[in-house]
Design a protein around this motif. Structure first.
Motif, PDB file in Angstrom:
ATOM      1  N   ALA A 129       0.839  -1.189   0.000  1.00  0.00           N
ATOM      2  CA  ALA A 129       0.000   0.000   0.000  1.00  0.00           C
ATOM      3  C   ALA A 129       0.873   1.239   0.000  1.00  0.00           C
ATOM      4  CB  ALA A 129      -0.922   0.020   1.227  1.00  0.00           C
ATOM      5  N   ALA A 130       0.284   2.364  -0.410  1.00  0.00           N
ATOM      6  CA  ALA A 130       0.971   3.650  -0.379  1.00  0.00           C
ATOM      7  C   ALA A 130      -0.032   4.749  -0.083  1.00  0.00           C
ATOM      8  CB  ALA A 130       1.679   3.933  -1.701  1.00  0.00           C
ATOM      9  N   CYS A 164       8.967   0.003   5.422  1.00  0.00           N
ATOM     10  CA  CYS A 164       8.439   1.324   5.114  1.00  0.00           C
ATOM     11  C   CYS A 164       9.399   2.018   4.159  1.00  0.00           C
ATOM     12  CB  CYS A 164       8.291   2.118   6.412  1.00  0.00           C
ATOM     13  SG  CYS A 164       7.770   3.829   6.229  1.00  0.00           S
ATOM     14  N   ALA A 165       8.862   2.787   3.217  1.00  0.00           N
ATOM     15  CA  ALA A 165       9.691   3.488   2.245  1.00  0.00           C
ATOM     16  C   ALA A 165       9.138   4.881   1.976  1.00  0.00           C
ATOM     17  CB  ALA A 165       9.763   2.699   0.935  1.00  0.00           C
ATOM     18  N   LEU A 166      10.033   5.810   1.638  1.00  0.00           N
ATOM     19  CA  LEU A 166       9.662   7.194   1.353  1.00  0.00           C
ATOM     20  C   LEU A 166      10.131   7.577  -0.046  1.00  0.00           C
ATOM     21  CD1 LEU A 166       9.963  10.263   3.682  1.00  0.00           C
ATOM     22  CD2 LEU A 166      10.916  10.361   1.374  1.00  0.00           C
ATOM     23  N   GLY A 167       9.207   8.103  -0.851  1.00  0.00           N
ATOM     24  CA  GLY A 167       9.526   8.682  -2.143  1.00  0.00           C
ATOM     25  C   GLY A 167       9.370  10.189  -2.095  1.00  0.00           C
ATOM     26  N   SER A 221      -1.314   5.255  -9.503  1.00  0.00           N
ATOM     27  CA  SER A 221      -1.027   4.058  -8.724  1.00  0.00           C
ATOM     28  C   SER A 221       0.257   3.361  -9.152  1.00  0.00           C
ATOM     29  CB  SER A 221      -2.201   3.075  -8.796  1.00  0.00           C
ATOM     30  OG  SER A 221      -2.448   2.677 -10.130  1.00  0.00           O
ATOM     31  N   LEU A 222       0.531   3.315 -10.447  1.00  0.00           N
ATOM     32  CA  LEU A 222       1.668   2.532 -10.930  1.00  0.00           C
ATOM     33  C   LEU A 222       3.003   2.966 -10.334  1.00  0.00           C
ATOM     34  CD1 LEU A 222       0.847   1.714 -14.656  1.00  0.00           C
ATOM     35  CD2 LEU A 222       1.112   0.115 -12.750  1.00  0.00           C
ATOM     36  N   PRO A 223       3.340   4.257 -10.316  1.00  0.00           N
ATOM     37  CA  PRO A 223       4.632   4.612  -9.726  1.00  0.00           C
ATOM     38  C   PRO A 223       4.735   4.302  -8.239  1.00  0.00           C
ATOM     39  CG  PRO A 223       3.376   6.579 -10.315  1.00  0.00           C
ATOM     40  CD  PRO A 223       2.694   5.417 -10.953  1.00  0.00           C
ATOM     41  N   ALA A 235      11.589   1.504  -7.334  1.00  0.00           N
ATOM     42  CA  ALA A 235      12.511   2.543  -7.760  1.00  0.00           C
ATOM     43  C   ALA A 235      11.990   3.944  -7.464  1.00  0.00           C
ATOM     44  CB  ALA A 235      12.810   2.404  -9.252  1.00  0.00           C
ATOM     45  N   SER A 236      10.709   4.079  -7.149  1.00  0.00           N
ATOM     46  CA  SER A 236      10.131   5.376  -6.812  1.00  0.00           C
ATOM     47  C   SER A 236      10.502   5.837  -5.414  1.00  0.00           C
ATOM     48  CB  SER A 236       8.607   5.320  -6.927  1.00  0.00           C
ATOM     49  OG  SER A 236       8.200   5.050  -8.260  1.00  0.00           O
TER      50      SER A 236
END
Length: 126
Positions: free
Chosen positions: A49-50, A94-97, A104-106, A111-112
């Motif tokens: 999820a994002a 957990c990740a931060l862009g 939705s795709l990115p 890599a985002s």
């Protein structure tokens, strides 16, 4: 510097619910795309999820058992997991862009995300 610290992972029984936390420092979570991923033993890391701005995005394959949320005052992102199953056993990341993705795709693309936490282990027993 940006730092992401996951917490809340533990050993649980099938059918339980669990909330994981991602504490963000060095960057404002509400101005970023925040994502949750997990990696089960022997498998590739998988998008869950994002949240980006007011939008949320979910992996279709997870069928509604996961909910992402953000507490702006605490600069913390959460992942609520319902009806845990043994196949949910994984390390949760957990990740931060730095971009606010509005598609939705990115958000599903690893890599985002420029920054990643160390992960927290969730183990689900039958």
């Amino acid at each position: 510097q940006v730092k992401l610290v996951e917490s809340g992972g533990r050993a649980v029984q099938a059918g339980d619910s669990l909330r994981l936390s991602c504490a963000v420092s060095g960057r404002t979570a509400s101005s970023s795309t925040m994502g949750w991923f997990h990696q089960a033993p022997g498998k590739e890391r998988e998008f869950i999820a994002a949240v980006s701005g007011t939008m949320t995005y979910y992996a279709d394959s997870l069928k509604g058992r996961f909910r992402i949320s953000r507490d702006n005052a605490e600069n913390t992102v959460y992942l609520q997991i319902y009806n845990l199953k043994p196949e949910d056993t994984a390390v949760y990341y957990c990740a931060l862009g730095e971009a606010l993705y509005q598609r939705s795709l990115p958000t599903m693309n690893q890599a985002s995300y420029a920054y990643w936490g160390q992960g927290t282990q969730v183990t689900v027993s039958s």
